[in-house]
Design a protein around this motif. Structure first.
Motif, PDB file in Angstrom:
ATOM      1  N   GLN A  18      30.120  36.920  44.028  1.00 12.94           N
ATOM      2  CA  GLN A  18      31.277  36.817  43.150  1.00 12.94           C
ATOM      3  C   GLN A  18      32.520  37.265  43.921  1.00 12.94           C
ATOM      4  N   TYR A  19      33.551  36.460  43.861  1.00 17.49           N
ATOM      5  CA  TYR A  19      34.803  36.751  44.551  1.00 17.49           C
ATOM      6  C   TYR A  19      35.890  37.003  43.517  1.00 17.49           C
ATOM      7  N   PHE A  20      36.629  38.093  43.745  1.00 17.95           N
ATOM      8  CA  PHE A  20      37.574  38.564  42.740  1.00 17.95           C
ATOM      9  C   PHE A  20      39.008  38.194  43.069  1.00 17.95           C
ATOM     10  N   GLY A  21      39.768  37.993  42.008  1.00 20.69           N
ATOM     11  CA  GLY A  21      41.208  37.842  42.130  1.00 20.69           C
ATOM     12  C   GLY A  21      41.884  39.201  42.165  1.00 20.69           C
ATOM     13  N   PRO A  22      43.216  39.229  42.317  1.00 17.62           N
ATOM     14  CA  PRO A  22      43.944  40.496  42.418  1.00 17.62           C
ATOM     15  C   PRO A  22      44.086  41.220  41.089  1.00 17.62           C
ATOM     16  N   LEU A  48      40.203  41.744  35.667  1.00 13.12           N
ATOM     17  CA  LEU A  48      39.811  41.058  36.884  1.00 13.12           C
ATOM     18  C   LEU A  48      39.002  39.816  36.559  1.00 13.12           C
TER      19      LEU A  48
END
Lengths: 111, 113
Positions: free
Chosen positions: B102-106, B90
């Motif tokens: 914090q923003y997560f990718g797939p 991730l």
């Protein structure tokens, strides 16, 4: 080292409130988070709370922090089937860039 | 407003091979962190990049390395793959000064056989 613990499963009836609990050990924790992970998906930031707060409410979500006991909870009001997911508790200290995570609580919704 | 994107989605590699995973941060973000999530566990912090440099590293061996480019995108490289490297990788982005969000990718699902 720092540790974050959560129960692995929680089962609730649709329409009831869900309360997911988390304990942590790091006394220097500054920010505490709740993330949601649906199957096959990444992590969605639900909400976070600063350590100088006791409570934060955001629509159906209520976060409670007991800093003395190092206990964090997430209450989801009127739980719906779309709330089925794994919920992760995480923390970080002000001087630290990494998030320390629990193992996640799988929320199961019964009809 | 594009969120965090990662490529590829899935990858299958053989033990001993090398792999490169890619991440583009959310628009406006300048900091990228990488995490490894084994099945049934919470994510483990690998490292964070800011201003094209590794700023902090978790408890991962030197086989794990990374890079950040001037456009803030990032790569994670893993050499000499082991079966135990099979996991969801991730990427999370944030903005320096607001690094607590914090923003997560797939994620990229890596399988090592």
């Amino acid at each position: 080292g720092e540790d974050v613990e959560q129960s692995l499963f929680l089962s609730v009836r649709e329409g009831d409130s869900s309360v997911i609990n988390c304990t942590y050990t790091d006394s220097s924790s500054t920010y505490l988070y709740w993330y949601k992970q649906e199957p096959g998906a990444g992590l969605q930031l639900l909400t976070y709370i600063f350590s100088n707060m006791d409570m934060k409410q955001d629509q159906r979500l209520t976060v409670l922090l007991n800093k003395k006991d190092k206990h964090l909870s997430l209450r989801i009001a009127d739980t719906q089937t779309g709330d089925s997911a794994i919920y992760f508790c995480a923390e970080t200290a002000d001087s630290n860039y990494q998030l320390i995570w629990g193992a996640g609580t799988k929320l199961i919704i019964k009809p | 407003d594009a969120g965090v994107t990662q490529s590829p989605t899935h990858l299958i590699k053989t033990r001993g091979q090398q792999v490169t995973l890619r991440c583009s941060p959310k628009s406006g973000h300048d900091t990228v962190s990488w995490y490894q999530q084994a099945l049934g566990q919470g994510p483990q912090f690998i490292f964070q990049y800011y201003e094209e440099e590794e700023r902090q590293r978790g408890n991962f061996p030197d086989r794990f390395s990374g890079h950040q480019f001037p456009n803030y995108s990032s790569e994670l490289n893993v050499n000499a793959l082991l079966l135990g490297d099979s996991a969801l990788y991730l990427c999370a982005s944030s903005l320096e000064g607001d690094s607590y969000e914090q923003y997560f990718g797939p994620g990229t699902r890596l399988t090592v056989t």
